[in-house]
Write a protein that holds these residues in place. Sequence first.
Motif, PDB file in Angstrom:
ATOM      1  N   PRO A 240     -39.053  19.512 -56.633  1.00 37.02           N
ATOM      2  CA  PRO A 240     -40.184  20.054 -55.969  1.00 37.02           C
ATOM      3  C   PRO A 240     -40.151  19.875 -54.158  1.00 37.02           C
ATOM      4  CG  PRO A 240     -40.829  18.747 -57.801  1.00 37.02           C
ATOM      5  CD  PRO A 240     -39.409  18.814 -57.835  1.00 37.02           C
ATOM      6  N   VAL A 241     -39.457  18.731 -53.806  1.00 32.49           N
ATOM      7  CA  VAL A 241     -39.373  18.291 -52.409  1.00 32.49           C
ATOM      8  C   VAL A 241     -38.518  19.431 -51.913  1.00 32.49           C
ATOM      9  CG1 VAL A 241     -40.004  15.948 -52.588  1.00 32.49           C
ATOM     10  CG2 VAL A 241     -37.777  16.714 -52.826  1.00 32.49           C
ATOM     11  N   VAL A 242     -37.199  19.687 -52.566  1.00 27.89           N
ATOM     12  CA  VAL A 242     -36.311  20.804 -52.121  1.00 27.89           C
ATOM     13  C   VAL A 242     -36.896  21.858 -51.839  1.00 27.89           C
ATOM     14  CG1 VAL A 242     -34.331  21.785 -52.628  1.00 27.89           C
ATOM     15  CG2 VAL A 242     -34.335  19.449 -53.220  1.00 27.89           C
ATOM     16  N   LEU A 243     -37.424  22.473 -52.779  1.00 27.85           N
ATOM     17  CA  LEU A 243     -38.488  23.738 -52.608  1.00 27.85           C
ATOM     18  C   LEU A 243     -39.143  23.967 -51.542  1.00 27.85           C
ATOM     19  CD1 LEU A 243     -38.998  24.744 -56.419  1.00 27.85           C
ATOM     20  CD2 LEU A 243     -37.484  25.817 -54.994  1.00 27.85           C
ATOM     21  N   TYR A 244     -39.812  22.599 -51.230  1.00 18.31           N
ATOM     22  CA  TYR A 244     -40.932  22.876 -50.171  1.00 18.31           C
ATOM     23  C   TYR A 244     -40.159  22.424 -48.914  1.00 18.31           C
ATOM     24  CZ  TYR A 244     -44.993  20.864 -47.397  1.00 18.31           C
ATOM     25  OH  TYR A 244     -45.713  20.799 -46.374  1.00 18.31           O
ATOM     26  N   TRP A 245     -39.151  21.497 -48.717  1.00 14.61           N
ATOM     27  CA  TRP A 245     -38.355  21.544 -47.467  1.00 14.61           C
ATOM     28  C   TRP A 245     -37.597  22.325 -47.084  1.00 14.61           C
ATOM     29  CZ3 TRP A 245     -38.016  15.527 -48.598  1.00 14.61           C
ATOM     30  CH2 TRP A 245     -39.011  14.908 -48.060  1.00 14.61           C
ATOM     31  N   LEU A 246     -36.872  23.255 -48.139  1.00  9.10           N
ATOM     32  CA  LEU A 246     -35.861  24.246 -47.575  1.00  9.10           C
ATOM     33  C   LEU A 246     -36.447  25.579 -47.100  1.00  9.10           C
ATOM     34  CD1 LEU A 246     -33.014  23.820 -50.200  1.00  9.10           C
ATOM     35  CD2 LEU A 246     -33.031  23.339 -47.867  1.00  9.10           C
TER      36      LEU A 246
ATOM     37  N   ASP B 211     -28.609   5.346 -59.867  1.00  5.43           N
ATOM     38  CA  ASP B 211     -28.644   6.084 -58.700  1.00  5.43           C
ATOM     39  C   ASP B 211     -29.187   5.347 -57.518  1.00  5.43           C
ATOM     40  OD1 ASP B 211     -29.256   9.207 -57.721  1.00  5.43           O
ATOM     41  OD2 ASP B 211     -30.660   7.967 -57.069  1.00  5.43           O
ATOM     42  N   PHE B 212     -30.002   4.321 -57.737  1.00  3.62           N
ATOM     43  CA  PHE B 212     -30.609   3.648 -56.637  1.00  3.62           C
ATOM     44  C   PHE B 212     -29.277   2.759 -56.024  1.00  3.62           C
ATOM     45  CE2 PHE B 212     -32.650  -0.250 -55.185  1.00  3.62           C
ATOM     46  CZ  PHE B 212     -33.262   0.330 -54.076  1.00  3.62           C
ATOM     47  N   LEU B 213     -28.679   2.090 -57.119  1.00  4.84           N
ATOM     48  CA  LEU B 213     -27.732   1.053 -56.709  1.00  4.84           C
ATOM     49  C   LEU B 213     -26.635   1.783 -55.794  1.00  4.84           C
ATOM     50  CD1 LEU B 213     -27.569  -1.233 -59.763  1.00  4.84           C
ATOM     51  CD2 LEU B 213     -28.758  -1.799 -57.531  1.00  4.84           C
ATOM     52  N   THR B 214     -26.205   2.994 -56.333  1.00  2.00           N
ATOM     53  CA  THR B 214     -25.004   3.486 -55.835  1.00  2.00           C
ATOM     54  C   THR B 214     -25.239   4.386 -54.477  1.00  2.00           C
ATOM     55  OG1 THR B 214     -25.285   5.508 -57.350  1.00  2.00           O
ATOM     56  CG2 THR B 214     -23.800   3.509 -58.080  1.00  2.00           C
ATOM     57  N   THR B 215     -26.430   4.402 -54.359  1.00  4.04           N
ATOM     58  CA  THR B 215     -26.843   5.546 -52.848  1.00  4.04           C
ATOM     59  C   THR B 215     -27.333   4.706 -51.900  1.00  4.04           C
ATOM     60  OG1 THR B 215     -29.110   5.893 -53.754  1.00  4.04           O
ATOM     61  CG2 THR B 215     -27.402   7.572 -54.378  1.00  4.04           C
ATOM     62  N   LEU B 216     -27.226   3.466 -51.997  1.00  2.00           N
ATOM     63  CA  LEU B 216     -27.883   2.474 -51.081  1.00  2.00           C
ATOM     64  C   LEU B 216     -27.041   2.563 -49.652  1.00  2.00           C
ATOM     65  CD1 LEU B 216     -28.404  -0.973 -52.799  1.00  2.00           C
ATOM     66  CD2 LEU B 216     -30.297   0.814 -51.874  1.00  2.00           C
ATOM     67  N   THR B 217     -25.764   3.132 -49.971  1.00  2.00           N
ATOM     68  CA  THR B 217     -24.991   3.200 -48.438  1.00  2.00           C
ATOM     69  C   THR B 217     -25.174   4.571 -47.955  1.00  2.00           C
ATOM     70  OG1 THR B 217     -23.273   4.195 -50.127  1.00  2.00           O
ATOM     71  CG2 THR B 217     -23.022   1.835 -49.606  1.00  2.00           C
ATOM     72  N   LEU B 218     -25.990   5.528 -48.376  1.00  2.00           N
ATOM     73  CA  LEU B 218     -26.442   6.754 -47.726  1.00  2.00           C
ATOM     74  C   LEU B 218     -27.515   6.399 -47.065  1.00  2.00           C
ATOM     75  CD1 LEU B 218     -25.780   9.289 -50.759  1.00  2.00           C
ATOM     76  CD2 LEU B 218     -24.126   8.583 -48.960  1.00  2.00           C
ATOM     77  N   ILE B 219     -28.337   5.553 -47.368  1.00  2.00           N
ATOM     78  CA  ILE B 219     -29.640   5.246 -46.878  1.00  2.00           C
ATOM     79  C   ILE B 219     -29.566   5.133 -45.295  1.00  2.00           C
ATOM     80  CG2 ILE B 219     -31.870   4.189 -46.427  1.00  2.00           C
ATOM     81  CD1 ILE B 219     -31.391   3.547 -49.538  1.00  2.00           C
ATOM     82  N   PRO B 220     -28.802   4.350 -44.537  1.00  2.00           N
ATOM     83  CA  PRO B 220     -28.741   4.215 -43.241  1.00  2.00           C
ATOM     84  C   PRO B 220     -28.551   5.543 -42.198  1.00  2.00           C
ATOM     85  CG  PRO B 220     -27.605   2.522 -44.243  1.00  2.00           C
ATOM     86  CD  PRO B 220     -27.874   3.476 -45.246  1.00  2.00           C
ATOM     87  N   ASN B 221     -27.654   6.298 -42.701  1.00  2.00           N
ATOM     88  CA  ASN B 221     -27.456   7.669 -42.202  1.00  2.00           C
ATOM     89  C   ASN B 221     -28.178   8.601 -42.205  1.00  2.00           C
ATOM     90  OD1 ASN B 221     -25.653   9.418 -40.582  1.00  2.00           O
ATOM     91  ND2 ASN B 221     -25.408  10.495 -42.519  1.00  2.00           N
ATOM     92  N   ALA B 222     -28.977   8.579 -43.514  1.00  2.00           N
ATOM     93  CA  ALA B 222     -30.230   9.435 -43.783  1.00  2.00           C
ATOM     94  C   ALA B 222     -31.560   9.192 -42.856  1.00  2.00           C
ATOM     95  CB  ALA B 222     -30.537   9.504 -45.244  1.00  2.00           C
ATOM     96  N   ALA B 223     -31.677   7.874 -42.768  1.00  2.00           N
ATOM     97  CA  ALA B 223     -32.785   7.273 -41.936  1.00  2.00           C
ATOM     98  C   ALA B 223     -32.824   7.776 -40.436  1.00  2.00           C
ATOM     99  CB  ALA B 223     -32.861   5.810 -42.012  1.00  2.00           C
TER     100      ALA B 223
ATOM    101  N   VAL C 244     -30.887  17.876 -41.911  1.00  2.00           N
ATOM    102  CA  VAL C 244     -32.196  17.141 -42.100  1.00  2.00           C
ATOM    103  C   VAL C 244     -32.801  17.155 -43.240  1.00  2.00           C
ATOM    104  CG1 VAL C 244     -34.484  17.134 -41.094  1.00  2.00           C
ATOM    105  CG2 VAL C 244     -32.324  17.670 -39.430  1.00  2.00           C
ATOM    106  N   VAL C 245     -32.690  18.335 -43.953  1.00  2.00           N
ATOM    107  CA  VAL C 245     -33.173  18.456 -45.280  1.00  2.00           C
ATOM    108  C   VAL C 245     -32.400  17.400 -46.293  1.00  2.00           C
ATOM    109  CG1 VAL C 245     -33.440  19.793 -47.222  1.00  2.00           C
ATOM    110  CG2 VAL C 245     -34.082  20.823 -45.176  1.00  2.00           C
ATOM    111  N   ARG C 246     -31.280  17.258 -46.338  1.00  2.00           N
ATOM    112  CA  ARG C 246     -30.389  16.507 -46.981  1.00  2.00           C
ATOM    113  C   ARG C 246     -30.799  15.059 -46.717  1.00  2.00           C
ATOM    114  NH1 ARG C 246     -25.517  13.969 -46.713  1.00  2.00           N
ATOM    115  NH2 ARG C 246     -24.530  13.664 -48.651  1.00  2.00           N
TER     116      ARG C 246
END
Length: 255
Positions: A157-163, A61-73, A171-173
């Motif tokens: 837990p974070v989804v239930l809290y943030w949604l 999960d960590f290695l394959t989602t690195l490309t999603l981080i810049p846009n999320a940030a 933004v939540v995603r």
Amino acid sequence: MINGLGLAQYSTASLTVIAVTAFIAGLARGFSGFGSALIFIPLASSVVGAIVASPLLLLIDFLTTLTLIPNAARRADKRDVSIISLGALIGVPLGTMALAWADPLTVRWGIVVLIVALLALLISGWRYPGKPTVPVTISVGGLAGFFGGLAQLGGPPVVLYWLRDAAVAAVVRANIILYFAIADVLIIISYTIGGLWSSAVLGLAAITGPLFGLGLWIGSKLFGKASDELFRKICYTLIAVSALVSLPLFDGLFR
């Protein structure tokens, strides 16, 4: 080849189940930002044990989602993510200790019970009704960190809290993706200290990583295009089936 990867103890059926599950888990993760652990961990744990399944999902999960981080940030609420990550600093080591030291069968039953409870909350539509405060946010981060360290289940837990009602889906995603990136680094450090990395984890990652990445890419392309309600129902069904089939009562089914 399998021997070279340190996977001789696993049958072809076992490896096939883990590979297919990784693809489906990646699809859910790419679309919604979470959900991979709810699908992957129960089934993978029934085949290779939670002490291998949890580091395995963390790695791919960590290695394959690195490309999603810049846009999320760029999109994320960085203050909220920073505060919730403080709680993870406390929760992650505690979850790691539970994974490393608890009886494996007890951990598996615990994971199934936890997944069923989290799934019930997600399906019910319940969301945190109160006003977000720093103490509450840190507490949620601690709970998510513990679940993450134990079984990569920090998402619900974070989804239930943030949604909340006023929350913006994009933004939540982004918050979830950025939080996962931070939490994953904490868990990697914690797993390293706890000695949870093994040749089996690395060998299985070589098989499941590309399929998880493919599912992640397809899922990310579907975000904003497919029906949220339909995909949510599909994910919930997959999670429920994974939890059911992974029950220790069915041990031997995929081995």
